[in-house]
Design a protein around this motif. Structure first.
Motif, PDB file in Angstrom:
ATOM      1  N   ALA A 141       0.857  -1.196   0.040  1.00 46.79           N
ATOM      2  CA  ALA A 141       0.036  -0.019   0.100  1.00 46.79           C
ATOM      3  C   ALA A 141       0.787   1.469  -0.112  1.00 46.79           C
ATOM      4  O   ALA A 141       0.374   2.518   0.107  1.00 46.79           O
ATOM      5  CB  ALA A 141      -0.898  -0.127   1.214  1.00 46.79           C
ATOM      6  N   GLY A 142       2.237   1.164  -0.029  1.00 45.47           N
ATOM      7  CA  GLY A 142       2.990   2.234   0.044  1.00 45.47           C
ATOM      8  C   GLY A 142       3.189   2.875   1.523  1.00 45.47           C
ATOM      9  O   GLY A 142       3.818   3.976   1.486  1.00 45.47           O
ATOM     10  N   ARG A 143       2.987   2.147   2.392  1.00 46.74           N
ATOM     11  CA  ARG A 143       3.023   2.599   3.845  1.00 46.74           C
ATOM     12  C   ARG A 143       4.227   1.734   4.359  1.00 46.74           C
ATOM     13  O   ARG A 143       4.624   0.663   3.861  1.00 46.74           O
ATOM     14  CB  ARG A 143       1.943   2.116   4.622  1.00 46.74           C
ATOM     15  N   PRO A 144       5.015   2.199   5.340  1.00 47.46           N
ATOM     16  CA  PRO A 144       6.260   1.635   5.959  1.00 47.46           C
ATOM     17  C   PRO A 144       5.685   0.321   6.736  1.00 47.46           C
ATOM     18  O   PRO A 144       4.657   0.311   7.350  1.00 47.46           O
ATOM     19  CB  PRO A 144       6.631   2.554   7.158  1.00 47.46           C
ATOM     20  N   ILE A 145       6.138  -0.706   6.420  1.00 46.19           N
ATOM     21  CA  ILE A 145       6.004  -1.948   7.031  1.00 46.19           C
ATOM     22  C   ILE A 145       5.938  -2.019   8.346  1.00 46.19           C
ATOM     23  O   ILE A 145       5.029  -2.711   9.160  1.00 46.19           O
ATOM     24  CB  ILE A 145       6.869  -3.183   6.540  1.00 46.19           C
ATOM     25  N   THR A 146       6.714  -1.168   9.020  1.00 40.44           N
ATOM     26  CA  THR A 146       6.575  -0.987  10.583  1.00 40.44           C
ATOM     27  C   THR A 146       5.116  -0.561  11.254  1.00 40.44           C
ATOM     28  O   THR A 146       5.117  -0.662  12.568  1.00 40.44           O
ATOM     29  CB  THR A 146       7.896  -0.132  10.976  1.00 40.44           C
ATOM     30  N   GLU A 147       4.267  -0.235  10.305  1.00 41.98           N
ATOM     31  CA  GLU A 147       3.202   0.205  11.000  1.00 41.98           C
ATOM     32  C   GLU A 147       2.338  -1.095  11.209  1.00 41.98           C
ATOM     33  O   GLU A 147       1.280  -0.764  12.063  1.00 41.98           O
ATOM     34  CB  GLU A 147       2.188   0.941   9.905  1.00 41.98           C
ATOM     35  N   LYS A 148       2.717  -2.327  11.013  1.00 42.55           N
ATOM     36  CA  LYS A 148       2.058  -3.439  11.170  1.00 42.55           C
ATOM     37  C   LYS A 148       2.870  -4.161  12.331  1.00 42.55           C
ATOM     38  O   LYS A 148       4.051  -4.160  12.149  1.00 42.55           O
ATOM     39  CB  LYS A 148       1.771  -4.487   9.928  1.00 42.55           C
ATOM     40  N   ARG A 149       2.300  -4.639  13.396  1.00 39.43           N
ATOM     41  CA  ARG A 149       2.783  -5.247  14.373  1.00 39.43           C
ATOM     42  C   ARG A 149       3.926  -6.237  13.984  1.00 39.43           C
ATOM     43  O   ARG A 149       3.301  -7.275  13.328  1.00 39.43           O
ATOM     44  CB  ARG A 149       1.857  -5.789  15.442  1.00 39.43           C
TER      45      ARG A 149
END
Length: 356
Positions: A141-149
């Protein structure tokens, strides 16, 4: 006594005192409750940024014997201690060259950050890093992967041209990125992997990835190696993903070593970087050569040790290895360390020539 010698002496004799903080990932400890997400990813970058990286030369790999340059099958060339005022620099767990000269590189930290740049040389010795950029690893989605736990422990890196594969240790997933679509701004997709990959132990999972190029046995295969996943006989687990013969194999474990990275040479040798942690002596590392032709589903593979080092030499928590080849035909191995973002550890860049 020099500052460097004092530091090594302190580490060797007081490893138990500081390793809980600085080298905890090397200890054979039981999993503990996961800390809050904000503390897990405190060193991640939010957007691409150019950073300054300073370099201090390491003239001798073994300070106690400065005339010594040969260590097993490796000849020490040069090394650097890398530091940066940018707090997100460090944690280097994967490293791959983007050219054949050993200059342009792609690295990844274990907190979901890409690093790119150029190695500067003085003759054949490492001199510094130029044009270094840090950027967040992005999901589909173009978001940093770190946003997911838990999607932050990016430990391994493989390259097939513009395609780059990244292994995430805690969730035991592999992501694929096409660098032709924006370089480190590329969005990653989750790769389908065998169910056994997901069953690897927490924090001892995917630690090394190697893509097998055309012209080699197992061409088109992504080799995935676990840090501390064991088969029924106590050997380390590896996976052949894709390619002509997908399946699972084992690497014979000796001397209590665990895998930290690997690189495939044109000769057909898979060089495995391994490390061992002891509360009494600290860390030691080695490089072992496994013939690629011996790897097959169900096989248990082994090979000779080419190189060993401990805290009597200039090592730290070495987690990355890659190779390039000089016009003179030399095979040069580059090793990098993960400092765990600890003031008691160092980010090292070391180079050796592989003796014939």
């Amino acid at each position: 006594m020099s500052t460097s010698s004092s530091r090594r002496s302190f580490i060797a004799h007081a490893a138990a005192g500081f390793s809980t903080l600085a080298l905890s990932r090397l200890a054979q400890a039981q999993p503990v409750a996961e800390p809050p997400l904000t503390s897990q990813i405190e060193h991640v970058v939010a957007a691409p940024v150019s950073i300054e990286v300073n370099a201090r030369p390491i003239p001798n790999f073994e300070p106690r014997d400065r005339a010594r340059t040969r260590f097993g099958s490796l000849e020490y060339r040069s090394g650097l201690v890398l530091t940066s005022p940018h707090r997100g620099f460090g944690g280097l767990s994967g490293f791959r060259f983007l050219d054949t000269k050993g200059e342009r590189f792609l690295a990844i930290s274990d907190q979901g950050t890409w690093f790119t740049g150029v190695i500067r040389y003085s003759g054949n010795k490492l001199a510094g890093l130029d044009d270094v950029e840090a950027a967040p690893v992005l999901n589909a989605a173009g978001r940093p992967i770190t946003e997911k736990r838990l999607w932050y422990d990016t430990e391994s890196l493989a390259r097939d041209g513009d395609l780059v594969y990244v292994g995430l240790e805690r969730v035991n997933q592999i992501m694929r990125f096409d660098l032709s679509k924006g370089g480190t701004r590329a969005r990653g997709e989750v790769l389908q992997t065998p169910p056994a990959v997901r069953k690897l132990p927490y924090n001892k999972g995917l630690e090394a990835l190697v893509f097998v190029p055309k012209g080699q046995p197992l061409s088109g295969t992504l080799i995935a190696l676990s840090e501390g996943g064991f088969d029924a006989d106590g050997n380390l687990i590896g996976f052949l993903i894709g390619g002509p013969t997908p399946g699972q194999f084992s690497i014979r474990r000796t001397d209590q070593q665990l895998i930290s990275d690997a690189v495939l040479l044109p000769s057909g040798d898979l060089l495995i970087l391994e490390r061992k942690f002891s509360w009494f002596t600290g860390v030691d590392i080695r490089v072992r050569a496994i013939p690629l032709k011996s790897i097959a589903p169900g096989a248990v593979v082994d090979g000779p040790v080419l190189f060993k080092a401990d805290l009597g030499q200039e090592i730290d928590n070495m987690e990355g290895i890659d190779a390039h080849f000089t016009p003179e035909g030399e095979t040069v191995l580059t090793l990098v360390s993960d400092d765990n973002f600890s003031m008691l550890q160092r980010t090292l860049l070391l180079q050796f020539t592989l003796a014939e």
